[in-house]
Design a protein around this motif. Structure first.
Motif, mmCIF file in Angstrom:
data_model
loop_
_atom_site.group_PDB
_atom_site.id
_atom_site.type_symbol
_atom_site.label_atom_id
_atom_site.label_comp_id
_atom_site.label_asym_id
_atom_site.label_seq_id
_atom_site.Cartn_x
_atom_site.Cartn_y
_atom_site.Cartn_z
ATOM 1 N N LYS A 1 8.103 -9.958 14.525
ATOM 2 C CA LYS A 1 7.191 -10.177 13.063
ATOM 3 C C LYS A 1 6.606 -9.311 12.384
ATOM 4 N N GLN A 2 5.945 -8.600 12.364
ATOM 5 C CA GLN A 2 4.883 -7.887 11.787
ATOM 6 C C GLN A 2 5.490 -7.052 10.945
ATOM 7 N N MET A 3 6.440 -6.663 12.051
ATOM 8 C CA MET A 3 7.368 -5.119 11.425
ATOM 9 C C MET A 3 8.780 -5.889 10.346
ATOM 10 N N THR A 4 9.050 -6.682 11.192
ATOM 11 C CA THR A 4 10.253 -7.447 10.007
ATOM 12 C C THR A 4 9.641 -7.484 8.533
ATOM 13 N N ALA A 5 8.632 -8.376 8.533
ATOM 14 C CA ALA A 5 7.564 -8.823 7.634
ATOM 15 C C ALA A 5 7.714 -6.916 6.159
ATOM 16 N N VAL A 6 7.346 -6.243 7.347
ATOM 17 C CA VAL A 6 6.899 -4.940 5.784
ATOM 18 C C VAL A 6 8.214 -5.039 5.556
ATOM 19 N N PHE A 7 9.722 -5.242 6.347
ATOM 20 C CA PHE A 7 10.987 -4.305 6.167
ATOM 21 C C PHE A 7 11.300 -5.447 5.136
ATOM 22 N N LEU A 8 10.947 -6.871 4.835
ATOM 23 C CA LEU A 8 11.375 -7.284 3.626
ATOM 24 C C LEU A 8 10.496 -8.042 2.638
ATOM 25 N N ARG A 9 9.430 -7.215 2.772
ATOM 26 C CA ARG A 9 8.349 -6.966 1.620
ATOM 27 C C ARG A 9 9.326 -5.977 1.167
ATOM 28 N N ASP A 10 9.965 -5.058 1.367
ATOM 29 C CA ASP A 10 10.305 -3.598 -0.058
ATOM 30 C C ASP A 10 11.688 -4.251 -0.676
ATOM 31 N N VAL A 11 12.442 -5.165 0.609
ATOM 32 C CA VAL A 11 13.486 -5.482 0.543
ATOM 33 C C VAL A 11 13.076 -6.934 -1.074
ATOM 34 N N ALA B 1 -13.309 5.202 24.986
ATOM 35 C CA ALA B 1 -11.313 5.278 24.317
ATOM 36 C C ALA B 1 -11.425 5.301 23.364
ATOM 37 N N PRO B 2 -10.501 5.967 22.750
ATOM 38 C CA PRO B 2 -9.833 5.622 20.885
ATOM 39 C C PRO B 2 -10.049 4.854 20.741
ATOM 40 N N VAL B 3 -9.512 4.127 20.139
ATOM 41 C CA VAL B 3 -9.328 2.557 19.097
ATOM 42 C C VAL B 3 -7.833 3.106 19.193
ATOM 43 N N ARG B 4 -6.768 2.221 19.269
ATOM 44 C CA ARG B 4 -5.173 2.551 19.222
ATOM 45 C C ARG B 4 -5.186 0.954 18.374
ATOM 46 N N PRO B 5 -4.533 1.058 16.621
ATOM 47 C CA PRO B 5 -4.256 -0.265 16.051
ATOM 48 C C PRO B 5 -3.483 -0.705 16.713
ATOM 49 N N ARG B 6 -3.615 -2.044 16.775
ATOM 50 C CA ARG B 6 -3.139 -3.563 17.406
ATOM 51 C C ARG B 6 -2.985 -4.191 16.496
ATOM 52 N N GLY B 7 -1.423 -4.536 16.394
ATOM 53 C CA GLY B 7 -1.150 -6.016 15.484
ATOM 54 C C GLY B 7 -1.353 -5.645 13.687
ATOM 55 N N ARG B 8 -1.405 -5.940 12.983
ATOM 56 C CA ARG B 8 -1.014 -5.688 11.085
ATOM 57 C C ARG B 8 -1.590 -4.527 11.329
ATOM 58 N N ALA B 9 -2.507 -4.203 12.328
ATOM 59 C CA ALA B 9 -3.179 -2.466 11.922
ATOM 60 C C ALA B 9 -1.869 -1.737 11.737
ATOM 61 N N ALA B 10 -1.775 -1.693 12.793
ATOM 62 C CA ALA B 10 -0.204 -0.955 13.794
ATOM 63 C C ALA B 10 0.977 -1.245 12.152
ATOM 64 N N ALA B 11 0.907 -2.527 12.216
ATOM 65 C CA ALA B 11 2.353 -2.756 11.243
ATOM 66 C C ALA B 11 2.323 -1.714 9.776
ATOM 67 N N ARG B 12 1.156 -1.438 9.715
ATOM 68 C CA ARG B 12 0.203 -1.606 8.589
ATOM 69 C C ARG B 12 1.138 0.339 9.010
ATOM 70 N N LEU B 13 0.921 1.153 9.569
ATOM 71 C CA LEU B 13 1.211 2.411 9.622
ATOM 72 C C LEU B 13 2.394 2.663 9.078
ATOM 73 N N LEU B 14 3.864 1.720 9.256
ATOM 74 C CA LEU B 14 4.965 2.031 8.792
ATOM 75 C C LEU B 14 5.451 2.265 7.716
ATOM 76 N N PRO B 15 5.947 3.528 7.198
ATOM 77 C CA PRO B 15 5.914 4.132 5.906
ATOM 78 C C PRO B 15 6.677 3.056 5.224
ATOM 79 N N PRO B 16 6.734 2.473 3.690
ATOM 80 C CA PRO B 16 7.324 1.579 2.902
ATOM 81 C C PRO B 16 8.942 2.011 3.029
ATOM 82 N N THR B 17 9.465 1.730 3.464
ATOM 83 C CA THR B 17 11.048 1.634 2.956
ATOM 84 C C THR B 17 11.615 1.207 1.715
#
Length: 317
Positions: free
Chosen positions: A233-243, A21-37
């Protein structure tokens, strides 16, 4: 004649099916797919302007505090004695007698009889040439410096000592003359604090709106990332990094603008060559307080963005 490639063999066991089965990104790997805001539009410059206003208001409030403190310190032990007598000869005699009485008193550090020529020079801008004539009787003025702050008891003690030998003497604490000035300076300090509070609220509101807009623009991606396993928490960290990046830029730019404006204002006031204005300069501790303003602004932006993103994620998920 071409042949088709063989079809892949069916996995014989469940373990082989999981491996295939194809490997789905999880955790931090999935959060890194969120484009920079990025904070929307001119928000970093809005933060810069607000921080500059806070720096200017804080510098003004600190300067007013120093000015009032130095003025109180210089005049707290100063007392003025006026000998009111229209006869110039009798006025001079009573002035000399008052100096003798004051010099012998306990708690008096220095006594100075102000020369009449100096009094005329002080009054001439308001009274003109009439200040030097006999038509305007000028009271004899004595500057008294006490060893401690002048209290009401000290004023009463000096008045009773002068009453017997120098009739018509009037005793005043020099600090009382500037009491309206002290009240005005205190009101301006409170005004500066109110301005700082309003600007802080405006900064929080600007970051709140920008964070909500940035989250709304990436809402679909956030939902996909959550399905792929990224935590809140991981998705919030992505937003906070750009803020954080843009808040730091705005805070540093605003601090530079504010300090530049404060320096220019300081040069203008220094050109007045006034002792009272000069006592309102900023010291090292004051500059340390001003240096904390950009840091506090960045922390305020981060806290506001963290709360905004957390509430938006709670509503969506």
């Amino acid at each position: 004649m071409s042949t088709l490639p063989p079809l892949p063999a069916e996995p014989e066991t469940e373990t082989e099916a999981v491996k295939a089965a194809p490997v789905r990104p999880r955790g931090r790997a999935a959060a890194r797919l969120l484009p920079p805001t990025r904070l929307t539009g001119p928000i970093p410059w809005v933060i810069a302007i607000l921080i500059a206003l806070v720096v200017i208001a804080a510098a003004g409030g600190l300067a007013l505090r120093n000015l009032a403190a130095n003025a109180r310190s210089d005049l707290s032990s100063a007392v003025s004695v006026q000998v009111i007598e229209p006869n110039p000869d009798l006025r001079a005699e009573r002035g000399a007698a008052a100096v003798k009485v004051l010099t012998r008193m306990e708690g008096v550090q220095s006594v100075r009889l102000v020369p009449e020529a100096e009094l005329v020079a002080l009054l001439e801008p308001w009274l003109g040439e009439g200040a030097s004539g006999d038509d305007v009787p000028i009271p004899a003025l004595i500057d008294v410096e006490l060893t401690d702050s002048a209290s009401r008891a000290d004023i009463a003690r000096i008045e009773s000592a002068l009453a017997a030998q120098v009739p018509g003497a009037r005793v005043d604490a020099q600090g009382d003359f500037l009491r309206p000035v002290y009240d005005a300076l205190s009101a301006m300090q409170y005004l500066a604090l109110g301005l700082i509070a309003l600007v802080a609220l405006a900064t929080a509101a600007a970051v709140w709106l920008a964070a909500r807009n940035a989250f709304a623009g990436a809402r679909d991606t956030v939902e996909i990332m959550h399905l792929l396993g990224a935590s809140e928490k991981q998705m919030t960290a992505v937003f906070l990094r750009d803020v954080l990046r843009e808040a730091v830029f705005g805070a540093l730019a605003g601090a530079g603008l504010g300090v530049g404006a404060v320096w220019l204002l300081g040069q203008q006031f220094a050109a007045l060559d006034s002792g009272m204005v000069g006592s309102g300069g900023l010291g090292l501790s004051d500059w340390l307080v001003i240096a904390m303003i950009p840091l506090i602004g960045v922390l305020l932006a981060l806290v506001t963005a963290r709360i905004t993103i957390a509430l938006a994620l709670r509503d969506m998920l």
